[in-house]
Design an enzyme around this catalytic site. Structure first.
Site, PDB file in Angstrom:
ATOM      1  CE  LYS A 160      -3.977  -2.456   2.322  1.00  9.11           C
ATOM      2  NZ  LYS A 160      -4.978  -1.951   3.343  1.00  9.11           N
ATOM      3  CE1 TYR A 167      -9.416  -2.675   0.352  1.00  7.65           C
ATOM      4  CE2 TYR A 167      -8.470  -0.677  -1.182  1.00  7.65           C
ATOM      5  CZ  TYR A 167      -8.392  -1.775  -0.211  1.00  7.65           C
ATOM      6  OH  TYR A 167      -7.236  -2.238   0.222  1.00  7.65           O
ATOM      7  CG  PHE A 188     -13.139   1.664   7.217  1.00  3.74           C
ATOM      8  CD1 PHE A 188     -12.688   1.180   6.023  1.00  3.74           C
ATOM      9  CD2 PHE A 188     -14.008   0.958   7.907  1.00  3.74           C
ATOM     10  CE1 PHE A 188     -12.879  -0.047   5.531  1.00  3.74           C
ATOM     11  CE2 PHE A 188     -14.035  -0.313   7.643  1.00  3.74           C
ATOM     12  CZ  PHE A 188     -13.736  -0.992   6.386  1.00  3.74           C
ATOM     13  NE  ARG A 229      -7.403 -12.283   5.768  1.00  2.76           N
ATOM     14  CZ  ARG A 229      -7.892 -11.085   5.618  1.00  2.76           C
ATOM     15  NH1 ARG A 229      -7.686 -10.407   4.236  1.00  2.76           N
ATOM     16  NH2 ARG A 229      -8.038 -10.216   6.256  1.00  2.76           N
ATOM     17  CB  THR A 278      -7.446  -5.730   9.810  1.00  3.44           C
ATOM     18  OG1 THR A 278      -7.992  -6.741   9.025  1.00  3.44           O
ATOM     19  CG2 THR A 278      -7.758  -4.271   8.907  1.00  3.44           C
ATOM     20  NE  ARG A 327      -2.510  -5.860   6.875  1.00  3.19           N
ATOM     21  CZ  ARG A 327      -3.706  -6.340   6.624  1.00  3.19           C
ATOM     22  NH1 ARG A 327      -4.226  -7.197   7.339  1.00  3.19           N
ATOM     23  NH2 ARG A 327      -4.305  -5.902   5.528  1.00  3.19           N
ATOM     24  CG  ASN A 337      -3.627  -2.377   6.887  1.00  2.00           C
ATOM     25  OD1 ASN A 337      -3.584  -2.068   5.720  1.00  2.00           O
ATOM     26  ND2 ASN A 337      -4.842  -3.073   7.267  1.00  2.00           N
ATOM     27  CG  HIS A 396      -5.488  -6.284  -0.408  1.00  2.00           C
ATOM     28  ND1 HIS A 396      -6.595  -6.006   0.340  1.00  2.00           N
ATOM     29  CD2 HIS A 396      -5.554  -7.213  -1.398  1.00  2.00           C
ATOM     30  CE1 HIS A 396      -7.442  -6.924  -0.361  1.00  2.00           C
ATOM     31  NE2 HIS A 396      -6.776  -7.635  -1.325  1.00  2.00           N
ATOM     32  CD  GLU A 419      -8.963  -9.004  -3.725  1.00  2.59           C
ATOM     33  OE1 GLU A 419      -9.801  -8.599  -3.046  1.00  2.59           O
ATOM     34  OE2 GLU A 419      -7.814  -9.248  -3.431  1.00  2.59           O
TER      35      GLU A 419
HETATM   36  N1  UDP Z   1      -9.783  -0.423   7.077  1.00  2.00           N
HETATM   37  C1  UDP Z   1      -9.723   0.940   7.943  1.00  2.00           C
HETATM   38  N2  UDP Z   1     -10.424   0.880   8.942  1.00  2.00           N
HETATM   39  C2  UDP Z   1     -11.105  -0.231   9.743  1.00  2.00           C
HETATM   40  C3  UDP Z   1     -11.172  -1.419   8.815  1.00  2.00           C
HETATM   41  C4  UDP Z   1     -10.286  -1.417   7.623  1.00  2.00           C
HETATM   42  O1  UDP Z   1      -9.084   1.833   7.427  1.00  2.00           O
HETATM   43  O2  UDP Z   1     -11.819  -0.027  10.508  1.00  2.00           O
HETATM   44  C5  UDP Z   1      -8.932  -0.617   6.114  1.00  2.00           C
HETATM   45  C6  UDP Z   1      -7.566  -1.299   6.202  1.00  2.00           C
HETATM   46  O3  UDP Z   1      -6.704  -0.449   5.205  1.00  2.00           O
HETATM   47  C7  UDP Z   1      -7.989  -2.494   5.480  1.00  2.00           C
HETATM   48  C8  UDP Z   1      -8.958  -2.311   4.335  1.00  2.00           C
HETATM   49  O4  UDP Z   1      -9.748  -1.211   4.828  1.00  2.00           O
HETATM   50  O5  UDP Z   1      -6.867  -3.106   5.141  1.00  2.00           O
HETATM   51  C9  UDP Z   1     -10.056  -3.422   4.073  1.00  2.00           C
HETATM   52  O6  UDP Z   1     -10.443  -3.812   5.202  1.00  2.00           O
HETATM   53  P1  UDP Z   1     -10.655  -5.356   5.573  1.00  2.00           P
HETATM   54  O7  UDP Z   1     -11.572  -5.652   6.695  1.00  2.00           O
HETATM   55  O8  UDP Z   1     -10.989  -6.139   4.392  1.00  2.00           O
HETATM   56  O9  UDP Z   1      -9.190  -5.916   6.320  1.00  2.00           O
HETATM   57  P2  UDP Z   1      -7.998  -6.674   5.570  1.00  2.00           P
HETATM   58  O10 UDP Z   1      -8.486  -7.791   4.652  1.00  2.00           O
HETATM   59  O11 UDP Z   1      -7.244  -5.919   4.556  1.00  2.00           O
HETATM   60  O12 UDP Z   1      -7.353  -7.130   6.833  1.00  2.00           O
HETATM   61 MG    MG Z   2     -10.311  -7.591   3.459  1.00  2.00          MG
END
Ligand code: UDP
Ligand code: MG
Length: 139
Positions: A11, A51, A59, A87, A93, A104, A114, A117, A128
């Site tokens: 990112k 997204y 958010f 993951r 996250t 992370r 973070n 992705h 994707e």
């Molecule tokens: N994100 C955020 N605030 C939150 C949750 C997620 O800004 O409370 C952002 C963060 O960059 C995250 C992305 O949105 O990676 C997608 O969220 P997701 O729940 O899919 O998390 P991920 O799969 O990336 O762990």
């Molecule tokens: Mg996700």
């Protein structure tokens, strides 16, 4: 059966901080093969589309602005059980909750910024990957 490819982005926060090399090295050290790799930048509408599943979340607008704010590195990675293994490697996250040694934990600053992705399912890994690469599995 679980698939053997996943999709990732380094990112804008991590790219800007100069962590691209170290992060790619982590992927490789942990047994992921790079099948496709691209330095690019998302337009606002690209980030909105990528997204879209989060469009109703509080958010969303901030996330879209962040993800289109600078260069990213997109990649398709191969390993057995790729989605789950990847993951695990990247961690929670929110980097505050991420396990020691995860990408992370090592490289991310906040729940939004973070660092990386990772796809959450085999189906989304394919969608994707296709967002950034055509015929990414050709060799
Ligand atoms: N994100 C955020 N605030 C939150 C949750 C997620 O800004 O409370 C952002 C963060 O960059 C995250 C992305 O949105 O990676 C997608 O969220 P997701 O729940 O899919 O998390 P991920 O799969 O990336 O762990
Ligand atoms: Mg996700």
């Amino acid at each position: 059966m679980s698939g053997n490819t996943t999709f990732t982005m380094i990112k804008p926060d991590a790219f800007e901080a100069g962590f691209t090399g170290a992060i790619l090295q982590k992927f490789i050290e942990n047994g992921f093969k790079i099948k496709a790799l691209k330095l690019t930048q998302l337009r606002k509408e690209d980030a909105e589309a990528f997204y879209a599943v989060h469009s109703e979340r509080p958010f969303f607008n901030s996330l879209v602005a962040f993800m289109s704010s600078g260069p990213i590195v997109a990649a398709v990675l191969e390993k057995e059980n790729a989605v789950d293994n990847f993951r695990k490697l990247i961690g929670s996250t929110n980097p505050a909750d991420a396990a020691e040694g995860t990408v992370r934990k090592l490289f991310a600053a906040s729940i939004e910024r973070n660092a990386v992705h990772g796809s959450d399912s085999d189906e989304n890994a394919v969608i994707e990957s296709g967002f950034f690469f055509t015929h990414f599995d050709r060799h």
